[in-house]
Design an enzyme around this catalytic site. Structure first.
Site, PDB file in Angstrom:
ATOM      1  N   ASN A  10       0.815  -1.225   0.000  1.00 29.06           N
ATOM      2  CA  ASN A  10       0.000   0.000   0.000  1.00 29.06           C
ATOM      3  C   ASN A  10       0.844   1.270   0.000  1.00 29.06           C
ATOM      4  O   ASN A  10       0.346   2.344   0.344  1.00 29.06           O
ATOM      5  CB  ASN A  10      -0.921   0.004   1.224  1.00 29.06           C
ATOM      6  CG  ASN A  10      -1.900  -1.154   1.211  1.00 29.06           C
ATOM      7  OD1 ASN A  10      -2.439  -1.496   0.162  1.00 29.06           O
ATOM      8  ND2 ASN A  10      -2.124  -1.761   2.359  1.00 29.06           N
TER       9      ASN A  10
ATOM     10  N   HIS B 118     -13.929  -2.565   7.260  1.00 25.80           N
ATOM     11  CA  HIS B 118     -12.741  -3.240   7.769  1.00 25.80           C
ATOM     12  C   HIS B 118     -13.017  -3.911   9.115  1.00 25.80           C
ATOM     13  O   HIS B 118     -13.846  -3.457   9.907  1.00 25.80           O
ATOM     14  CB  HIS B 118     -11.606  -2.219   7.929  1.00 25.80           C
ATOM     15  CG  HIS B 118     -10.266  -2.824   8.142  1.00 25.80           C
ATOM     16  ND1 HIS B 118      -9.745  -3.060   9.390  1.00 25.80           N
ATOM     17  CD2 HIS B 118      -9.335  -3.250   7.247  1.00 25.80           C
ATOM     18  CE1 HIS B 118      -8.537  -3.591   9.268  1.00 25.80           C
ATOM     19  NE2 HIS B 118      -8.260  -3.725   7.990  1.00 25.80           N
TER      20      HIS B 118
ATOM     21  N   GLU C  17     -16.082   3.646   4.531  1.00 26.23           N
ATOM     22  CA  GLU C  17     -14.706   3.947   4.136  1.00 26.23           C
ATOM     23  C   GLU C  17     -14.730   4.758   2.857  1.00 26.23           C
ATOM     24  O   GLU C  17     -15.660   4.640   2.055  1.00 26.23           O
ATOM     25  CB  GLU C  17     -13.912   2.652   3.923  1.00 26.23           C
ATOM     26  CG  GLU C  17     -13.904   1.726   5.126  1.00 26.23           C
ATOM     27  CD  GLU C  17     -13.156   0.426   4.884  1.00 26.23           C
ATOM     28  OE1 GLU C  17     -12.232   0.425   4.027  1.00 26.23           O
ATOM     29  OE2 GLU C  17     -13.484  -0.578   5.535  1.00 26.23           O
TER      30      GLU C  17
ATOM     31  N   SER D 170     -10.468  -1.348   0.700  1.00 24.45           N
ATOM     32  CA  SER D 170      -9.145  -1.866   0.368  1.00 24.45           C
ATOM     33  C   SER D 170      -9.150  -3.122  -0.481  1.00 24.45           C
ATOM     34  O   SER D 170      -8.165  -3.401  -1.165  1.00 24.45           O
ATOM     35  CB  SER D 170      -8.364  -2.142   1.657  1.00 24.45           C
ATOM     36  OG  SER D 170      -9.011  -3.124   2.442  1.00 24.45           O
TER      37      SER D 170
ATOM     38  N   ASP E 100     -13.541   6.098   7.430  1.00 25.85           N
ATOM     39  CA  ASP E 100     -12.175   5.573   7.425  1.00 25.85           C
ATOM     40  C   ASP E 100     -11.520   5.959   6.093  1.00 25.85           C
ATOM     41  O   ASP E 100     -11.897   5.460   5.040  1.00 25.85           O
ATOM     42  CB  ASP E 100     -12.217   4.055   7.589  1.00 25.85           C
ATOM     43  CG  ASP E 100     -10.844   3.431   7.726  1.00 25.85           C
ATOM     44  OD1 ASP E 100      -9.857   4.037   7.262  1.00 25.85           O
ATOM     45  OD2 ASP E 100     -10.744   2.323   8.275  1.00 25.85           O
TER      46      ASP E 100
ATOM     47  N   HIS F  42      -7.061   4.349   3.080  1.00 26.79           N
ATOM     48  CA  HIS F  42      -6.516   4.078   1.748  1.00 26.79           C
ATOM     49  C   HIS F  42      -6.686   5.253   0.785  1.00 26.79           C
ATOM     50  O   HIS F  42      -6.138   5.200  -0.326  1.00 26.79           O
ATOM     51  CB  HIS F  42      -7.171   2.829   1.165  1.00 26.79           C
ATOM     52  CG  HIS F  42      -6.765   1.573   1.849  1.00 26.79           C
ATOM     53  ND1 HIS F  42      -5.662   0.836   1.485  1.00 26.79           N
ATOM     54  CD2 HIS F  42      -7.295   0.924   2.915  1.00 26.79           C
ATOM     55  CE1 HIS F  42      -5.534  -0.212   2.281  1.00 26.79           C
ATOM     56  NE2 HIS F  42      -6.515  -0.183   3.155  1.00 26.79           N
TER      57      HIS F  42
ATOM     58  N   LYS G 166       0.398   3.757   4.720  1.00 26.84           N
ATOM     59  CA  LYS G 166       0.037   3.525   3.321  1.00 26.84           C
ATOM     60  C   LYS G 166       0.653   4.640   2.465  1.00 26.84           C
ATOM     61  O   LYS G 166       1.851   4.636   2.249  1.00 26.84           O
ATOM     62  CB  LYS G 166      -1.474   3.418   3.210  1.00 26.84           C
ATOM     63  CG  LYS G 166      -1.992   2.212   4.022  1.00 26.84           C
ATOM     64  CD  LYS G 166      -3.473   2.101   4.042  1.00 26.84           C
ATOM     65  CE  LYS G 166      -3.910   0.820   4.742  1.00 26.84           C
ATOM     66  NZ  LYS G 166      -3.495   0.715   6.160  1.00 26.84           N
TER      67      LYS G 166
END
Length: 369
Positions: free
Chosen positions: A24, A110, A156, A160, A185, A188, A222
């Site tokens: 990542n 997640h 999110e 991911s 979230d 990423h 990340k």
């Protein structure tokens, strides 16, 4: 369900040169000279570890510098640092929900967020992935059945394993219209998506008539190329976290070298955002994969899941790429639903020219069709 196993090539045999299409480190900052120098200087000046929690003797000037700089960059009142994204999400959910609350969560959130729900004691309902109509139905039902209960929505900004993103603005507005707090979230997305890489929640802080996001979580492991995590939000909830949150109060502070590297990464992002170029490259890769007969990977970000379906085929494809000098990991249940095994391809800013051609040659024709 097959047992999980650790990848054998890159970790166990570092002498084997593999092109990394799995990590990542989206912007290629983990080896950037300024981050390495900042971490080395902090280690020499402060030591490798903080030695204690932030409220005992673990706080260092670099922690406050990073928190202040991040809060300004994200347009939030305050930021608090955590040693990991898992801890940050535990802290966030338990700050916004308790046993009297109802949590409405995207079905694909997640594991750390689900763990936070369990720790909070709240009731959990899940809605279809990125489906705002399904969420609205649940919000309406919740308000009808128990008009005054506390509601929390979890999502999110970049999932991911799917590579997909919700419409964050309408999502925040929907939550606001039903009096539900929203925890987003951004792990990423930060560094890649949104204005200047600030994430898809940037600007949604209740100012100028915008719907509000109660808390944003993000990580440094990340796109920031370092380690650790943070929560960002308004003064009230951030003060509650400081005073009452176990995951913040009772853990050793983020290692000073990691905080210093994250601060250097933020400076790099502010000086020269790299997300736009990465997204342009991701669009070219998606188009090329689709032209080669593969299902077009969903989304627009640097995560390109190549859906295979069968677990064995996904593992065989992983091995095929490894034999060609490419590292990409097969993702199987329980990480993804049964029958949706995939090869998770990840783009990085520093991939050499010709990487796409190498990938297409190694993939060959789509298997198991």
């Amino acid at each position: 369900m097959e047992a999980a196993s650790l990848p054998t090539s890159a970790a166990a045999n570092p002498a084997v040169p593999l092109l990394d299409l799995a990590s990542n480190d989206y912007l290629g900052l983990s080896r950037h000279p300024s981050l390495v120098a900042a971490a080395q200087a902090a280690a020499e000046a402060e030591g490798v570890g903080a030695g204690a929690s932030r409220l005992v003797s673990g706080s260092r000037p670099v922690h406050a510098q990073l928190e202040t700089a991040l809060a300004s960059w994200l347009g939030r009142d305050r930021v608090l640092l955590f040693p990991s994204g898992f801890q940050a999400n535990l802290a966030a959910v338990t700050a916004l929900a308790d046993r009297h609350s109802l949590v409405l969560a995207d079905r694909l959130i997640h594991h750390s967020l689900l763990s936070g729900v369990r720790a909070s004691g709240a009731r959990l309902q899940r809605f279809a992935h990125n489906d705002l109509a399904a969420l609205e139905q649940r919000l309406q039902a919740a308000r009808r059945d128990r008009p005054h209960q506390r509601l929390l929505v979890l999502s999110e900004s970049l999932f991911s394993m799917q590579g997909t993103s919700p419409e964050v603005g309408p999502l925040a507005a929907l939550c606001a219209s039903h009096g539900a707090a929203l925890l987003l979230d951004e792990a990423h997305a930060l560094g890649v998506l949104g204005p200047g890489g600030r994430g898809l929640g940037y600007g949604l802080n209740g100012e100028g008539g915008q719907a509000e996001i109660a808390l944003i979580s993000g990580t440094f492991g990340k796109a920031f190329g370092s380690g650790g995590a943070f929560l960002a939000g308004g003064n009230l909830v951030m003060e509650w976290l400081l005073q009452c949150s176990g995951p913040f109060r009772y853990t050793t502070a983020l290692a000073p070298p990691l905080a210093a590297a994250a601060l250097a990464a933020l400076a790099c992002l502010q000086a020269a955002p790299r997300g736009v170029q990465l997204l342009q490259r991701a669009a070219r890769w998606r188009t090329a994969l689709e032209a080669a007969g593969w299902p077009r990977p969903p989304g627009t970000g640097p995560i390109l899941p190549l859906l295979v379906g069968d677990d064995g085929c996904a593992l065989a494809l992983q091995q095929r790429l490894e034999d060609a000098g490419l590292l990409s990991v097969a993702i199987r249940p329980p990480t993804v639903p049964e029958g949706t095994a995939r090869l998770r391809l990840v783009l990085r800013h520093d991939l050499p020219e010709g990487s796409l051609e190498r990938l297409l040659t190694a993939l060959g024709d789509p298997p198991c069709r």
